[in-house]
Design a protein around this motif. Structure first.
Motif, PDB file in Angstrom:
ATOM      1  N   ASP A  15      -0.709  27.073 -23.559  1.00 23.46           N
ATOM      2  CA  ASP A  15      -1.015  28.493 -23.667  1.00 23.46           C
ATOM      3  C   ASP A  15      -2.197  28.635 -24.614  1.00 23.46           C
ATOM      4  O   ASP A  15      -2.059  28.410 -25.835  1.00 23.46           O
ATOM      5  CB  ASP A  15       0.185  29.282 -24.197  1.00 23.46           C
ATOM      6  N   ALA A  16      -3.366  28.927 -24.069  1.00 22.64           N
ATOM      7  CA  ALA A  16      -4.589  29.050 -24.867  1.00 22.64           C
ATOM      8  C   ALA A  16      -4.859  30.519 -25.167  1.00 22.64           C
ATOM      9  O   ALA A  16      -4.836  31.360 -24.262  1.00 22.64           O
ATOM     10  CB  ALA A  16      -5.759  28.438 -24.124  1.00 22.64           C
ATOM     11  N   PHE A  17      -5.088  30.826 -26.438  1.00 25.63           N
ATOM     12  CA  PHE A  17      -5.334  32.199 -26.876  1.00 25.63           C
ATOM     13  C   PHE A  17      -6.749  32.324 -27.424  1.00 25.63           C
ATOM     14  O   PHE A  17      -7.305  31.372 -27.992  1.00 25.63           O
ATOM     15  CB  PHE A  17      -4.363  32.598 -27.992  1.00 25.63           C
ATOM     16  N   LYS A  18      -7.324  33.507 -27.269  1.00 22.20           N
ATOM     17  CA  LYS A  18      -8.586  33.800 -27.944  1.00 22.20           C
ATOM     18  C   LYS A  18      -8.568  35.257 -28.378  1.00 22.20           C
ATOM     19  O   LYS A  18      -7.967  36.114 -27.725  1.00 22.20           O
ATOM     20  CB  LYS A  18      -9.788  33.528 -27.043  1.00 22.20           C
ATOM     21  N   ASN A  19      -9.192  35.524 -29.514  1.00 22.67           N
ATOM     22  CA  ASN A  19      -9.443  36.905 -29.907  1.00 22.67           C
ATOM     23  C   ASN A  19     -10.742  36.955 -30.674  1.00 22.67           C
ATOM     24  O   ASN A  19     -11.216  35.935 -31.187  1.00 22.67           O
ATOM     25  CB  ASN A  19      -8.273  37.512 -30.692  1.00 22.67           C
ATOM     26  N   GLY A  20     -11.348  38.113 -30.705  1.00 24.65           N
ATOM     27  CA  GLY A  20     -12.647  38.208 -31.352  1.00 24.65           C
ATOM     28  C   GLY A  20     -13.243  39.592 -31.224  1.00 24.65           C
ATOM     29  O   GLY A  20     -12.627  40.532 -30.724  1.00 24.65           O
ATOM     30  N   ILE A  21     -14.490  39.712 -31.678  1.00 19.93           N
ATOM     31  CA  ILE A  21     -15.246  40.958 -31.596  1.00 19.93           C
ATOM     32  C   ILE A  21     -16.655  40.614 -31.134  1.00 19.93           C
ATOM     33  O   ILE A  21     -17.359  39.828 -31.770  1.00 19.93           O
ATOM     34  CB  ILE A  21     -15.299  41.685 -32.955  1.00 19.93           C
ATOM     35  N   SER A  22     -17.074  41.191 -30.022  1.00 15.07           N
ATOM     36  CA  SER A  22     -18.395  40.930 -29.474  1.00 15.07           C
ATOM     37  C   SER A  22     -19.479  41.629 -30.283  1.00 15.07           C
ATOM     38  O   SER A  22     -19.220  42.580 -31.031  1.00 15.07           O
ATOM     39  CB  SER A  22     -18.464  41.406 -28.018  1.00 15.07           C
ATOM     40  N   ARG A  23     -20.704  41.190 -30.104  1.00 13.49           N
ATOM     41  CA  ARG A  23     -21.856  41.809 -30.769  1.00 13.49           C
ATOM     42  C   ARG A  23     -21.960  43.292 -30.386  1.00 13.49           C
ATOM     43  O   ARG A  23     -21.933  43.664 -29.218  1.00 13.49           O
ATOM     44  CB  ARG A  23     -23.134  41.080 -30.343  1.00 13.49           C
ATOM     45  N   GLY A  24     -22.057  44.157 -31.401  1.00 13.73           N
ATOM     46  CA  GLY A  24     -22.196  45.578 -31.152  1.00 13.73           C
ATOM     47  C   GLY A  24     -20.884  46.309 -30.959  1.00 13.73           C
ATOM     48  O   GLY A  24     -20.884  47.530 -30.757  1.00 13.73           O
ATOM     49  N   TRP A  25     -19.747  45.608 -31.063  1.00 18.22           N
ATOM     50  CA  TRP A  25     -18.441  46.214 -30.881  1.00 18.22           C
ATOM     51  C   TRP A  25     -17.697  46.283 -32.215  1.00 18.22           C
ATOM     52  O   TRP A  25     -18.097  45.644 -33.193  1.00 18.22           O
ATOM     53  CB  TRP A  25     -17.608  45.406 -29.888  1.00 18.22           C
ATOM     54  N   LYS A  51     -29.540  49.099 -28.081  1.00 16.22           N
ATOM     55  CA  LYS A  51     -29.889  47.833 -27.455  1.00 16.22           C
ATOM     56  C   LYS A  51     -29.230  46.674 -28.196  1.00 16.22           C
ATOM     57  O   LYS A  51     -29.139  46.664 -29.424  1.00 16.22           O
ATOM     58  CB  LYS A  51     -31.407  47.630 -27.457  1.00 16.22           C
ATOM     59  N   GLY A  52     -28.767  45.692 -27.434  1.00 15.29           N
ATOM     60  CA  GLY A  52     -28.172  44.506 -28.022  1.00 15.29           C
ATOM     61  C   GLY A  52     -26.665  44.463 -27.960  1.00 15.29           C
ATOM     62  O   GLY A  52     -26.067  43.444 -28.296  1.00 15.29           O
ATOM     63  N   ASN A  53     -26.008  45.555 -27.544  1.00 13.87           N
ATOM     64  CA  ASN A  53     -24.555  45.522 -27.414  1.00 13.87           C
ATOM     65  C   ASN A  53     -24.155  44.538 -26.316  1.00 13.87           C
ATOM     66  O   ASN A  53     -24.683  44.590 -25.202  1.00 13.87           O
ATOM     67  CB  ASN A  53     -24.003  46.906 -27.072  1.00 13.87           C
ATOM     68  N   ALA A  54     -23.220  43.662 -26.629  1.00 20.79           N
ATOM     69  CA  ALA A  54     -22.767  42.667 -25.655  1.00 20.79           C
ATOM     70  C   ALA A  54     -21.737  43.277 -24.716  1.00 20.79           C
ATOM     71  O   ALA A  54     -21.179  44.353 -24.987  1.00 20.79           O
ATOM     72  CB  ALA A  54     -22.174  41.461 -26.371  1.00 20.79           C
ATOM     73  N   ARG A  55     -21.468  42.592 -23.631  1.00 19.90           N
ATOM     74  CA  ARG A  55     -20.387  43.024 -22.745  1.00 19.90           C
ATOM     75  C   ARG A  55     -19.045  42.850 -23.453  1.00 19.90           C
ATOM     76  O   ARG A  55     -18.919  42.078 -24.399  1.00 19.90           O
ATOM     77  CB  ARG A  55     -20.423  42.198 -21.454  1.00 19.90           C
ATOM     78  N   GLN A  56     -18.044  43.563 -22.985  1.00 21.84           N
ATOM     79  CA  GLN A  56     -16.711  43.506 -23.580  1.00 21.84           C
ATOM     80  C   GLN A  56     -16.039  42.196 -23.177  1.00 21.84           C
ATOM     81  O   GLN A  56     -15.631  42.016 -22.034  1.00 21.84           O
ATOM     82  CB  GLN A  56     -15.884  44.706 -23.102  1.00 21.84           C
ATOM     83  N   GLU A  76     -13.990  49.549 -29.514  1.00 22.46           N
ATOM     84  CA  GLU A  76     -14.910  50.687 -29.526  1.00 22.46           C
ATOM     85  C   GLU A  76     -16.340  50.210 -29.739  1.00 22.46           C
ATOM     86  O   GLU A  76     -16.582  49.106 -30.240  1.00 22.46           O
ATOM     87  CB  GLU A  76     -14.528  51.702 -30.596  1.00 22.46           C
ATOM     88  N   MET A  77     -17.280  51.062 -29.336  1.00 19.17           N
ATOM     89  CA  MET A  77     -18.705  50.776 -29.502  1.00 19.17           C
ATOM     90  C   MET A  77     -19.278  51.799 -30.479  1.00 19.17           C
ATOM     91  O   MET A  77     -19.647  52.908 -30.086  1.00 19.17           O
ATOM     92  CB  MET A  77     -19.423  50.850 -28.150  1.00 19.17           C
ATOM     93  N   PRO A  78     -19.361  51.468 -31.768  1.00 19.13           N
ATOM     94  CA  PRO A  78     -19.821  52.444 -32.766  1.00 19.13           C
ATOM     95  C   PRO A  78     -21.265  52.879 -32.548  1.00 19.13           C
ATOM     96  O   PRO A  78     -21.640  53.982 -32.932  1.00 19.13           O
ATOM     97  CB  PRO A  78     -19.670  51.686 -34.091  1.00 19.13           C
TER      98      PRO A  78
END
Length: 399
Positions: free
Chosen positions: A319-329, A295-300, A288-290
């Protein structure tokens, strides 16, 4: 060219021609006629919008892109929309995450006209609403100038959401007994008997993403694997830091957990901790995008539930995994997820304080720590009965 059926009518439009955002609204119906010439709409209901990029030369010259985003409005947790962006007959972008209300991509700043198809895309189609309304956004975004500066994340614990003693629906092979508020795994692993369930969300307000990486031999799922935090720089390079410890495989949920991502406690009126939840391990994602249109929200970059599966670009034999939270999300953890609870069978009726801390053991390197904790009053009643109740207060505070 894409040929639309006669039923595809009344398309919305949006134009971005300055640093100010442009908006549109629409809705997707489960029963919308299918569009045979649009792959994303052959099996799903679709809405259509036309968007145009007409930025002045000064904005086009700056690094960055044009954010194209949607968010579902008034949707249930089981609702989900995706969208595909076409230029003529060529698809140029796709946002097909199936969990959470928001989606986004970035388009080039060069002048162009696109067709956006917003499609019905719930994770469990049988549970989705018949109609899902949404808002669309088109906005210029400027990126930092390339440099060696590290772009650190900054995690923020958002106010807790919806407390309940309801019976949660099944999660993979994990189920709750009829009338119980506790999952089988919570009963077996934590001896839980009465589970106060609540939702929470963790946001990233820093300059860079929270980005956690790990890998396994292809097709294998060891009980534990080492993980690392990827710290990005403004010039596109990065470094990996092994501070996040190990990832634990949860067999009943069939995926890895990043342990100790958050912990919640209940305090009495004297400030004494009287009950503690498990230190939760999550599959972090952009859901979600609170701060919509800020301005400044990164792409998903971390869509869900893709964080459960290996990356399509995994090297051979890995098997390479990634998880995270982008800027502004932010990533919301619904009340009905396993371990999203505190065991309260030993408590009596009364008003307590629910405290939630993100990254309580400081595994994630951040630019700040002051916003990692949030607290709210919660009133529990009927604890000695078969129908206990929980009510969150209206005022939240940082710790």
């Amino acid at each position: 060219m894409l040929v639309l059926t006669p039923s595809a009518v009344a398309s919305a439009s949006a134009v971005v021609d300055s640093h100010r955002p442009s908006f549109w609204k629409g809705e997707v119906r489960k029963s919308d006629p299918r569009l045979r010439d649009v792959p994303e709409c052959r099996k799903n209901g679709c809405d259509r919008a036309f968007v145009s990029v007409r930025l002045p030369a000064g904005l086009r010259a700056k690094p960055g892109g044009v954010e194209l985003a949607i968010r579902a409005v008034g949707a249930t947790p089981d609702d989900s929309l995706g969208f595909a962006v076409y230029q003529g007959s060529r698809r140029v972008a796709l946002a097909d995450a199936q969990i959470g209300p928001a989606r986004s991509v970035w388009l080039p700043k060069t002048s162009a006209r696109y067709t956006v198809y917003v499609f019905y895309n719930p994770f469990v189609p049988e549970l989705g609403s018949d109609v899902v309304k949404y808002e669309g956004l088109l906005e210029n975004e400027n990126s930092p100038k390339p440099s060696s500066a590290e772009l650190l994340p900054d995690l923020e614990a958002l106010p807790q959401r919806y407390a309940t003693f309801e019976t949660p629906p099944p999660f993979f092979d994990d189920v709750a007994a009829p009338g119980s508020s506790c999952f089988r795994s919570e009963v077996e692993e934590q001896n839980a008997r009465k589970c106060l369930r609540f939702g929470q969300a963790m946001a990233n307000v820093g300059e860079g993403p929270v980005d956690v990486r790990y890998s396994t031999p292809a097709g294998q799922r060891p009980p534990e694997v080492p993980g690392s935090q990827r710290i990005h720089r403004a010039d596109g390079t990065y470094r990996d830091v092994p501070s996040v410890g190990v990832m634990h495989y949860h067999a009943i949920h069939r995926h890895y957990h990043f342990e100790d991502f958050s912990v919640s406690t209940l305090e009495n009126s004297a400030g004494t901790v009287v009950a503690t939840g498990k230190k939760n391990g999550f599959c972090m994602a952009d859901t979600e995008m609170p701060w919509w249109a800020r301005k400044g929200n990164a792409r998903q970059s971390y869509p869900a539930p893709r964080c459960l599966d290996p990356e399509p670009t995994s090297p051979p034999g890995v098997d390479a995994f990634k998880n995270g939270i982008s800027r502004g999300w932010a990533d919301e953890y619904w009340w009905a997820l396993p371990d999203q609870m505190i065991e309260v069978s030993a408590l009596t009726d009364g008003t307590y304080t629910l405290v939630t801390r993100v990254d309580p053991t400081d595994k994630i390197r951040e630019s700040g720590e002051r916003n990692n904790c949030v607290r709210v009053a919660i009133t529990l009643s009927g604890l000695a009965t078969a129908t206990p109740k929980a009510q969150l207060g209206s005022i939240t505070k940082t710790c």
